[in-house]
Motif scaffolding. Structure first.
Motif, PDB file in Angstrom:
ATOM      1  N   ASP A  19       8.223  81.627 -51.765  1.00 30.13           N
ATOM      2  CA  ASP A  19       7.724  81.646 -53.146  1.00 30.13           C
ATOM      3  C   ASP A  19       8.684  82.390 -54.060  1.00 30.13           C
ATOM      4  OD1 ASP A  19       5.449  80.125 -52.932  1.00 30.13           O
ATOM      5  OD2 ASP A  19       4.091  81.826 -52.669  1.00 30.13           O
ATOM      6  N   GLU A  24       9.398  76.988 -51.762  1.00 27.36           N
ATOM      7  CA  GLU A  24       8.268  76.818 -50.846  1.00 27.36           C
ATOM      8  C   GLU A  24       8.000  75.347 -50.520  1.00 27.36           C
ATOM      9  OE1 GLU A  24       6.480  77.037 -54.981  1.00 27.36           O
ATOM     10  OE2 GLU A  24       7.994  78.154 -53.908  1.00 27.36           O
ATOM     11  N   TYR A 101       0.211  77.263 -47.022  1.00 27.00           N
ATOM     12  CA  TYR A 101       0.796  76.503 -48.125  1.00 27.00           C
ATOM     13  C   TYR A 101      -0.227  75.519 -48.690  1.00 27.00           C
ATOM     14  CZ  TYR A 101       3.842  73.330 -50.692  1.00 27.00           C
ATOM     15  OH  TYR A 101       4.400  72.546 -51.668  1.00 27.00           O
TER      16      TYR A 101
END
Length: 184
Positions: A19, A24, A101
């Motif tokens: 991040d 990501e 995620y």
């Protein structure tokens, strides 16, 4: 230490690191490839658990399993895992990262099983319904299973909608059996 605790800590660290670096999404795609490699090639896990293999060989194996070229963030993460001698947990870490995620990005995972192949427009229409209800995105896997005899089975999260002909026949059969038991 419990496997889930170790893998979750490392996965959270990887997610925070990715991040911060704004990669990501790329790490997620690489993690999916790595997860599939673990599932399709059981020897990969055996190689990672092998204490004789050098860490640089294991790193090359992971990079190759994740698509051949990976982000420097994933590569540094794997180096850290190897340095700390936690490579036997790497598969669990990757799975935990994928779950974290998906939770962060509000991605729903669905599976549509049908008796016959379905047109892409139908799958897209189902995806749009799920997206409108969950206010997120959806990833779908489709599967053809002739044993359903007709209809479909739709699974998303913990919900399952079984509208297959085979399960309806089983239910009717079960009802007849129950009714006949009461008569006799």
């Amino acid at each position: 230490m419990y496997i889930g605790v170790v893998s979750m800590r490392y996965a959270k660290a990887l997610l925070a690191y990715a991040d911060d670096a704004k990669v990501e999404d790329a790490v997620y795609r690489e993690a999916l490839l790595l997860k599939d490699s673990y599932a399709q090639v059981p020897e990969l896990r055996q190689a990672m658990d092998n204490p004789v293999l050098a860490p640089d060989v294991k790193l090359r194996l992971v990079v190759e399993a994740a698509g051949g070229k990976v982000t420097k963030e994933l590569e540094r993460f794997v180096q850290l895992v190897l340095k700390e001698k936690r490579e036997k947990f790497l598969q669990f870490m990757i799975n935990s990262y994928i779950d974290l995620y998906r939770k962060q990005k509000n991605i729903s995972i669905g599976k549509l099983t049908t008796a016959y192949p379905v047109a892409p427009e139908v799958v897209e229409r189902i995806r749009k319904i799920v997206v409108s209800r969950t206010k997120g995105t959806a990833e779908f896997a489709t599967k053809v299973d002739a044993s359903l005899e007709g209809g479909f089975i739709f699974e998303i999260g913990t919900y399952r909608l079984d509208a297959s002909v085979a399960s309806q026949i089983r239910r009717v059969k079960q009802q007849f059996i129950e009714k006949n038991r009461r008569i006799v």
